[in-house]
Design a protein around this motif. Structure first.
Motif, short mmCIF file in Angstrom:
data_model
loop_
_atom_site.label_atom_id
_atom_site.label_comp_id
_atom_site.label_asym_id
_atom_site.label_seq_id
_atom_site.Cartn_x
_atom_site.Cartn_y
_atom_site.Cartn_z
N VAL A 2 0.85 -1.18 0.00
CA VAL A 2 0.00 0.00 0.00
C VAL A 2 0.89 1.24 0.00
N SER A 3 0.47 2.26 -0.71
CA SER A 3 1.30 3.46 -0.80
C SER A 3 1.09 4.34 0.42
N HIS A 4 2.12 5.08 0.76
CA HIS A 4 2.01 6.04 1.86
C HIS A 4 0.95 7.08 1.55
N LEU A 5 0.85 7.41 0.27
CA LEU A 5 -0.14 8.39 -0.14
C LEU A 5 -1.54 7.92 0.26
N HIS A 6 -1.80 6.64 0.05
CA HIS A 6 -3.11 6.10 0.39
C HIS A 6 -3.31 6.06 1.91
N LEU A 7 -2.26 5.73 2.62
CA LEU A 7 -2.38 5.59 4.08
C LEU A 7 -2.48 6.92 4.80
N PHE A 8 -1.60 7.84 4.39
CA PHE A 8 -1.48 9.06 5.18
C PHE A 8 -1.87 10.31 4.40
N GLY A 9 -2.14 10.15 3.12
CA GLY A 9 -2.46 11.32 2.30
C GLY A 9 -1.23 12.06 1.84
N THR A 10 -0.06 11.53 2.17
CA THR A 10 1.17 12.15 1.69
C THR A 10 2.24 11.07 1.50
N ASP A 11 3.13 11.31 0.56
CA ASP A 11 4.16 10.34 0.25
C ASP A 11 5.31 10.35 1.23
N LYS A 12 5.68 11.55 1.64
CA LYS A 12 6.93 11.74 2.37
C LYS A 12 6.83 11.24 3.81
N GLN A 13 6.77 9.95 3.93
CA GLN A 13 6.69 9.36 5.25
C GLN A 13 7.78 8.30 5.34
N HIS A 14 8.46 8.26 6.45
CA HIS A 14 9.49 7.25 6.60
C HIS A 14 9.09 6.25 7.67
N ARG A 34 -7.46 -10.97 11.34
CA ARG A 34 -7.88 -10.32 10.11
C ARG A 34 -6.71 -9.65 9.42
N ASN A 35 -6.98 -9.22 8.21
CA ASN A 35 -5.95 -8.50 7.48
C ASN A 35 -6.03 -7.01 7.80
N ILE A 36 -5.78 -6.69 9.02
CA ILE A 36 -5.83 -5.30 9.45
C ILE A 36 -4.50 -4.93 10.10
N ILE A 37 -3.95 -3.79 9.67
CA ILE A 37 -2.72 -3.29 10.30
C ILE A 37 -3.08 -2.07 11.14
N PHE A 38 -2.46 -1.95 12.28
CA PHE A 38 -2.65 -0.78 13.13
C PHE A 38 -1.38 0.05 13.10
N LEU A 39 -1.56 1.34 12.84
CA LEU A 39 -0.40 2.21 12.70
C LEU A 39 -0.58 3.48 13.52
N VAL A 40 0.55 4.06 13.86
CA VAL A 40 0.55 5.38 14.49
C VAL A 40 1.26 6.33 13.55
N SER A 41 0.58 7.41 13.22
CA SER A 41 1.24 8.45 12.46
C SER A 41 1.81 9.44 13.45
N LEU A 42 3.13 9.48 13.53
CA LEU A 42 3.76 10.31 14.56
C LEU A 42 3.63 11.80 14.23
N ASN A 43 3.52 12.12 12.94
CA ASN A 43 3.39 13.53 12.57
C ASN A 43 2.02 14.07 12.94
N ASP A 44 1.00 13.27 12.66
CA ASP A 44 -0.36 13.73 12.94
C ASP A 44 -0.79 13.37 14.36
N TYR A 90 9.98 6.29 11.40
CA TYR A 90 10.40 7.64 11.74
C TYR A 90 9.19 8.55 11.77
N ASP A 91 8.41 8.56 10.69
CA ASP A 91 7.21 9.37 10.63
C ASP A 91 5.99 8.58 11.07
N TYR A 92 6.09 7.28 10.97
CA TYR A 92 4.98 6.45 11.42
C TYR A 92 5.51 5.12 11.93
N LYS A 93 4.71 4.47 12.75
CA LYS A 93 5.10 3.18 13.31
C LYS A 93 3.97 2.18 13.07
#
Lengths: 730, 173
Positions: A302-314, A328-338, A317-320
């Motif tokens: 999956v693209s960062h663009l789809h996940l976070f609305g922006t590409d520039k994510q590391h 299930r096929n579900i991933i849980f993430l933390v966006s550190l920037n938002d 570093y920017d997300y965990k």
């Protein structure tokens, strides 16, 4: 279902579904529907309430589950939606410094600094859901912090776990507060079954370097570690089997100090998540379908663009990545920037917002799903206190019961009688008695029994302190924790299961509900919301604005579970003279003459405004006592009357107080009102004997204004000395 | 998916194509034989492991827990998912549409839906199992307990006391 064509004789269809299937189905319904489903029939109710199934049912899904935050300055906190593990893990014994190291299937591994010798520490395994914990014996490294991991699989053994401690070659001498980063020389493995640590030298045959904030996962009796060396390092609980699994080829950018990937178990397969090697701005998920092979299968990208609305994510570093759903096929993430917690469904490619994390952003997130297995808890107690490990549980417990003088389970003993009996045993014993039999456990755990059993007796009850020193800080602490077996209850100062807010004032408590004033983060000290909380069930609700959200008013709660267990009323007194309009100046007690009431009903969900109907002015202080009784709020006032108003604001009444002496010089209270044995009680200093005795009046006939003097006791008897002013000295 | 995962996946693909041409016989509890492609049969983890273990591929697989009507419907799902590609967006959309129609048809006959669910569980057909259980779960969503009892043909056996207890346990109930 032997014959698919002649269905006439087949019992009602849903009865064919096994419990397991029912759980599968129920795990897919929303929480509210699940609650309603309890009322379908006894079987459904049993299936839903069964502790074994909780892990799979939505209430305990990761959507609502707790996220653990790991802060390197030795502070732990959990967030999520109204969950219950507090920053200090309040059920744990006192210790100087506690760090959460790992969480594995509901069990926590912590490092606790010794109070007597802060340079040394112990390991502690704890189950917050059952409030059980155990201190491990020394590993031989009590003076040096090493990377430690927990291995616990309730499917294999619900009462035993392993702890892995990695002995590292230090790169530098500091290493105390920073990340641990070094070669693994050896592993110390603790087994709770044998109670000893065993030492094993690095058997991987290569250099393995890892960081203590990197993810590990316990699966198939093996610990799997993410390493800096492009492999997942695997070791079993015996330290006999060593393996390295090459990581899928991923992109790692050392400049950003990104993670070397994330590992978890989902649908019984090891999953690996990292940035795609070919595309820096994509996240990929690999699965080790055949555990014995080294072949990862790319499952999803999956693209960062789809996940976070922006590409520039590391990644890292920017997300965990926090977790992958176990089923299930579900991933849980933390966006550190938002600062937000999100979930991503691989099948539907949908991104869901879960919650905001506020300003608690750290680099280490440990997912936590409560484990309600009592067997672990029981084992813990028995292990520690009685060493009855090898004996069958029920046997041991009923032996224990006999020793305490409790009759063995008897069918003639009704549940009510049983509760009566159990209400007379100490708290610790009560905990042990849960394992006597299924029925006893049900009786003890049953919410109806709560307030009759010792845990909730006044010995262990919660006292709220309203701190006027800074006026906006409420402290709730346990009174006489020793009476409850020395174990403080779970309410800590911040009511940790609540959402984050600037400050919380405890205003009133009524029959187990708390009314709080919660200052908004966005608009500090200017506006607040009222919050009604049931700390026992960790439920809370924010009330709509009362039109007074910018100004502190005296507020009281009216709730009577005997009338309605789901509805309450909030009374907000509106001051006549808003002299302290400036928010900064009104830190002191609120002392006001009221001219109107705002009454909130949780049934209608609206506030209604009422001008006072008492016929004359009523002055109150916000630390004075009120009581809710017969659907009416009773207030102690400055006008020598108990002011009464109903929840509709239609019925108004004043009851003259019994004649008491109020000494303004001493700033005494105007008395105390409460409910006991179905009648209104009033307590104050005796009019004729100001300093020497305390009197209790009772309103025998609620409709009359006639107080009957019930009891008088001298201060000498109560405190051992005479000179005490009511409300001032006690 | 095969594009990104390199040689390993390509090899697996090739193997699948090769094995996909084999035919496998599944026998219902009524003794009726169903001949399916191996790719179709591999949708079931139960059968997949039996095939991989070198089990009785030629003799066929007896399925004592599944009746003919249910098995036929299960095979219909497996054929669709096992024999069709799902790499492009269009292919995936076509499969999604198949699933939707498939489950809508099943939903009309609840008893049969439960049978298929149990068969999917027994045969470990993950996709089908998720599909059917989700469908049953959707039936529960938003319904009152009375409506759920009606929908599932459940007898009301809770006492007034039980009801009271549940109310105490949960305000949402």
């Amino acid at each position: 279902m032997a014959d698919g064509d002649s269905r006439g004789w087949i019992p009602p269809a849903a009865e064919n579904l096994t419990d397991d299937l029912l759980v599968e189905i129920l795990s897919r319904v929303p929480y509210k529907s699940l609650c309603r489903s309890k009322r379908v029939c006894t079987r459904w109710r049993r299936v839903i309430s069964d502790p074994d199934h909780r892990r799979l049912l939505p209430r305990y899904h990761l959507h609502d589950a707790v996220v653990g935050f790991f802060d390197h300055r030795s502070f732990i906190s959990f967030s999520g939606r109204g969950r219950f593990v507090g920053p200090s893990l309040p059920f744990l014994p006192d210790c100087g410094d506690l760090r959460l190291l790992d969480i594995c299937n509901g069990l926590l591994l912590c490092r606790r600094r010794r109070l007597s010798d802060p340079r040394r520490f112990d390991y502690l395994a704890a189950n917050p859901a059952t409030e059980q914990w155990i201190v491990l014996p020394e590993s031989g490294w009590t003076h040096k912090e090493q990377i430690a991991r927990l291995g616990f699989d309730p499917a294999v053994s619900s009462s035993h776990f392993h702890v892995f401690e990695f002995e590292l070659v230090e790169h530098s001498a500091m290493g105390m507060s920073g990340d641990h980063d070094g070669n693994v020389v050896a592993v110390e493995i603790y087994s709770s079954e044998t109670g000893v640590w065993i030492h094993r030298n690095n058997g991987w045959g290569c250099i393995i370097r890892t960081l203590d904030i990197w993810r590990s996962v316990f699966f198939k009796g093996m610990l799997h570690l993410i390493t800096m060396d492009d492999v997942v390092a695997v070791v079993d609980v015996e330290g006999n089997s060593w393996r390295t699994i090459p990581m899928p080829e991923t992109f790692v950018d050392p400049y950003y100090g990104v993670d070397d990937g994330f590992i978890d178990v989902s649908q019984d397969c090891l999953c690996f998540v990292n940035t795609d090697r070919d595309d820096l701005y994509k996240l990929s998920v690999w699965v080790l379908e055949d555990y014995s092979s080294d072949q990862w299968t790319l499952k999803h990208t999956v693209s960062h663009l789809h996940l976070f609305g922006t590409d520039k994510q590391h990644f890292g570093y920017d997300y965990k990545v926090v977790s992958i759903h176990p089923k299930r096929n579900i991933i849980f993430l933390v966006s550190l920037n938002d600062g937000i917690f999100i979930s991503y469904e691989m099948d539907s490619r949908e991104v869901h917002y879960i919650c905001e994390l506020g300003d608690i952003l750290t680099r280490h997130y440990l997912p936590y799903v409560p484990l309600y297995s009592e067997s672990l808890a029981n084992k813990f107690i028995l292990d520690i206190a009685y060493s009855l490990m090898r004996k069958p549980m029920a046997d041991a417990a009923s032996k224990e019961a006999r020793r305490e003088g409790i009759p063995p389970p008897d069918d003639n003993l009704t549940d009510d009688l049983l509760v009566e009996v159990l209400s007379r045993v100490p708290y610790k014993t009560l905990c042990r008695l849960k394992c006597v039999c299924w029925r006893w456990r049900r009786v003890i755990s049953h919410p109806d029994s709560d307030h009759r059993l010792p845990r909730y007796h006044l010995h262990g009850a919660i006292a709220g302190f309203f701190d006027h020193y800074d006026g906006r800080f409420a402290d709730v602490s346990t009174a006489a924790g020793a009476g409850a077996g020395g174990r403080p209850l779970f309410l800590d100062p911040s009511l940790h299961f609540l959402p984050r807010c600037r400050a919380l004032d405890l205003l009133d408590s009524c029959n187990g509900l708390l009314l709080c004033r919660c200052w908004r983060i966005s608009d500090y000290r200017r506006r607040f919301d009222y919050l009604v909380v049931n700390h026992a069930t960790r439920q809370w609700v924010v009330l709509p604005e009362s039109a007074r959200s910018d100004k502190r008013q005296i507020a009281y709660l009216g709730f009577d579970p005997a009338v309605s267990s789901s509805h309450f009323h909030v009374f907000e007194l509106v001051e006549k003279n808003p002299a302290n309009a400036d928010g900064e100046a009104d830190d002191g007690e609120l002392d006001a003459t009221i001219n109107a009431l705002e009454i909130y009903s949780s049934e209608t969900g609206v506030w209604s405004h009422m001008d006072i109907g008492w016929g004359h002015q009523i002055g109150v202080l916000d630390d004075w006592r009120s009581v809710f009784f017969n659907g009416m709020l009773h207030l102690i006032t400055m006008g020598y009357v108990v002011a009464v108003v109903d929840v509709e604001g239609n019925s108004w009444r004043t009851i003259p107080m019994p004649q008491t002496l109020d000494d303004p010089d001493c700033n005494v209270d105007d008395g105390f009102v409460d409910l006991s044995q179905g009648r209104l009680y009033f307590v104050n200093t005796d009019r004729y004997d100001l300093y020497n005795s305390l009197s209790v009046w009772v309103l025998q006939d609620y409709r009359s204004d006639q107080w009957t003097l019930k009891h008088t006791v001298s201060h000498l008897h109560l405190f051992g000395r005479r000179r005490k002013d009511f409300g001032h000295d006690y | 998916m095969a594009t990104g995962s390199g040689a390993a996946a390509a090899a697996a693909d090739a193997e699948e194509k090769e094995s996909g041409s084999r035919m496998i016989t599944l026998t219902s509890n009524e003794g009726k034989a169903f001949v399916v492609t191996e790719a179709s049969a591999r949708q079931s983890a139960t059968i997949r492991s039996m095939v991989d273990d070198g089990g009785c591929v030629d003799k066929g697989f007896p399925l004592p827990n599944v009746d003919s009507k249910t098995l036929a419907r299960v095979i219909q799902y497996c054929d669709e998912h096992g024999n069709k590609e799902a790499h492009t967006v269009d292919e995936r959309a076509a499969l999604a549409k198949f699933d939707k129609d498939f489950i809508a048809e099943l939903d009309a006959d609840k008893a049969f839906l439960y049978d298929v669910t149990m068969a999917a569980n027994y045969l470990h057909i993950q996709g089908l199992f998720a599909l059917t259980t989700q469908c049953i779960a959707d039936t529960i969503k938003g319904k009152t307990p009375e409506e759920i009892r009606t929908a599932f043909g459940i007898e009301y056996d809770l006492t007034a006391q039980d009801e009271e207890e549940i109310k105490e346990e949960d305000t949402h109930a």
